[in-house]
Design an enzyme around this catalytic site. Structure first.
Site, PDB file in Angstrom:
ATOM      1  N   HIS A 181       0.832  -1.205   0.000  1.00 33.04           N
ATOM      2  CA  HIS A 181       0.000   0.000   0.000  1.00 33.04           C
ATOM      3  C   HIS A 181       0.869   1.259   0.000  1.00 33.04           C
ATOM      4  O   HIS A 181       0.425   2.318  -0.466  1.00 33.04           O
ATOM      5  CB  HIS A 181      -0.910   0.031   1.233  1.00 33.04           C
ATOM      6  CG  HIS A 181      -1.980  -1.016   1.220  1.00 33.04           C
ATOM      7  ND1 HIS A 181      -1.764  -2.303   1.652  1.00 33.04           N
ATOM      8  CD2 HIS A 181      -3.271  -0.959   0.811  1.00 33.04           C
ATOM      9  CE1 HIS A 181      -2.888  -2.993   1.526  1.00 33.04           C
ATOM     10  NE2 HIS A 181      -3.801  -2.211   1.018  1.00 33.04           N
ATOM     11  N   ASP A 252      -4.874  -6.257  -7.961  1.00 35.38           N
ATOM     12  CA  ASP A 252      -5.021  -5.549  -6.694  1.00 35.38           C
ATOM     13  C   ASP A 252      -5.190  -4.064  -7.015  1.00 35.38           C
ATOM     14  O   ASP A 252      -5.062  -3.634  -8.169  1.00 35.38           O
ATOM     15  CB  ASP A 252      -3.796  -5.801  -5.805  1.00 35.38           C
ATOM     16  CG  ASP A 252      -4.111  -5.688  -4.309  1.00 35.38           C
ATOM     17  OD1 ASP A 252      -5.157  -5.098  -3.971  1.00 35.38           O
ATOM     18  OD2 ASP A 252      -3.305  -6.171  -3.498  1.00 35.38           O
TER      19      ASP A 252
END
Length: 341
Positions: A181, A252
Site C-alpha cells: 500500500h 489488486d
C-alpha cells in the site's frame, strides 16, 4: 452494453449523478464497496440495488470481507474471526478446523449474498511467515499443506452460499516486510523456494477449480523485474500456463504505491490488462475517474470474458429468509464459540 474490465469505488452511502455517469461508462464492469459506503444492512442493500439497476449486464459488486481486521461491514453482520485463528485450531484438531473453515466461508458469503454482493476478495492464500505485517493474521498458516486444507474448506463453504472465491495474493505476499500500500515490496528469494512453498496453495486450489485470483503488488526480483500483477510471466506463463488456471484474474488496487512505478493510472490499467488480468481494480481516486475514463477510450472487449461472468453471485435470498434459516442460526452460534474449541 458490455461488462467492462474496470472496477471502481464510490464516495459515500448513496449514488450521486457523477458516480452514475462513471458507472455507465463501457469500461466499467464492477464496483468495490468499503466501510465508508456502509451505514446499515438496509442501506447497503438499497445501494447495491441501485448499482444493479444502472446497466445490463449488471455491474459486479465486490468487497473485502475476510474477517478479523479486514471486514468492511460490521454492525448488523456476524463478526468473523481472522484466518489465523483457524490455523491455530488446525494445529490442535485438523478436522474441527476444516469444519469451522467451511462454516466461516459459508456464513461470510451467505450474509453478503443476502444484500446482493457478488464476490468477496477472499481467502488469503499467502503463507504466514511472520514477516509481513500487512498480511499477518489474515493468513491461515505458515505451512502450505495447512493453508490448502483450510482454504479448500473455506472456498467450499463460499460456493455453497453461491459466491466465487478469489485467492490472493499470487504468487505469495507473506515473505516481504514492506506493505505494498505504501511502497513496492521486493522479494529476493530464488524461484525454487517460491515454487516449492508459496505457489503450492495456488497450484492445488487451481486444480480444484479456484474461480478467481488476485496477484500481488510485489516484485520477485530473481524471477521478473515487474510486479506480479503487471507481469506476463507470472500471469500467463506461470498461472495460466504452468498451473493451468482458467478463472478470472483481478488486479489488486492500482492506486497502491506498489503499482506507482508503472506510470499514470491509465497506463497501469492498460498494463495489467495487457499482462493477463481480466479486471483492473482502481480505488480511492474519485477525482481522477473522469480523466481516467476519458483516456480509456474505445471498446474494451469485443465480447464479455466468460471468466468475469462466472463471478456473478448465485442463489439470491432475502435477509429475512436468511435470519429464519436454522443453518444460519447454527453457523452464528458456532462462530460465537470459536474461543472454546
Amino acid at each position: 452494453m458490455t461488462l467492462g474490465p474496470l472496477m471502481v469505488d464510490l464516495k459515500g452511502v448513496t449514488l450521486d449523478s457523477e458516480e452514475r455517469a462513471w458507472l455507465g461508462h463501457p469500461w466499467v464492469g464492477g464496483v468495490i464497496l468499503f466501510s465508508r459506503n456502509y451505514e446499515s444492512p438496509e442501506q447497503i442493500a438499497a445501494l447495491i440495488k441501485a448499482i444493479h439497476a444502472l446497466k445490463k449486464p449488471r455491474l459486479l459488486v465486490a468487497v473485502d470481507h475476510e474477517g478479523g481486521r479486514v471486514q468492511r461491514f460490521r454492525d448488523g453482520f456476524t463478526l468473523l474471526p481472522s484466518a489465523s485463528l483457524l490455523g491455530k485450531l488446525y494445529d490442535r484438531d485438523q478436522r474441527q478446523a476444516q469444519r469451522l473453515a467451511m462454516t466461516t466461508g459459508w456464513l461470510m458469503a451467505v450474509e453478503l449474498r443476502a444484500i446482493g454482493v457478488d464476490v468477496s476478495f477472499a481467502p488469503v492464500l499467502d503463507l504466514a511467515q511472520g514477516v509481513s505485517a500487512v498480511i499477518g493474521d489474515r493468513a491461515f498458516h505458515a505451512e502450505p499443506d495447512a493453508v490448502i486444507a483450510l482454504a479448500r474448506a473455506y472456498i467450499r463453504g463460499m460456493a455453497w452460499a453461491g459466491m466465487a472465491a478469489v485467492g490472493k495474493h499470487f504468487p505469495g505476499h507473506g515473505s516481504v516486510v514492506a506493505d505494498s500500500h505504501t511502497v513496492l515490496p521486493v522479494d529476493e528469494r530464488p524461484w525454487r523456494q517460491i515454487r516449492e512453498r508459496d505457489l503450492l496453495p495456488f497450484e492445488y486450489l487451481v486444480k480444484a477449480g479456484l474461480p478467481a485470483v488476485m496477484p500481488a503488488h510485489v516484485c520477485y526480483a530473481s524471477v521478473d523485474a515487474r510486479p506480479a500483477g503487471f507481469s506476463p510471466f507470472w500471469l500467463e506463463t506461470v498461472l495460466r500456463g504452468q498451473l493451468g488456471f482458467q478463472g478470472a484474474i483481478i488486479s489488486d488496487d492500482l492506486s497502491m504505491a506498489g503499482a506507482a512505478e508503472v506510470g499514470n493510472m491509465s497506463a497501469r490499467v492498460r498494463t495489467v490488462l495487457g499482462a493477463g488480468c481480466d479486471m483492473a481494480l482502481v480505488c480511492n481516486d474519485p477525482d481522477g475517474y473522469a480523466l481516467l475514463l476519458d483516456e480509456l477510450n474505445g471498446d474494451p472487449y469485443p465480447q464479455i470474458p466468460a471468466r468475469l461472468l462466472r463471478l456473478y453471485g448465485r442463489y439470491p435470498l432475502t435477509r429475512s429468509r436468511l435470519y429464519r434459516s436454522p443453518a444460519w442460526q447454527k453457523a452464528v452460534r458456532t462462530l460465537a464459540a470459536y474461543g472454546k474449541f
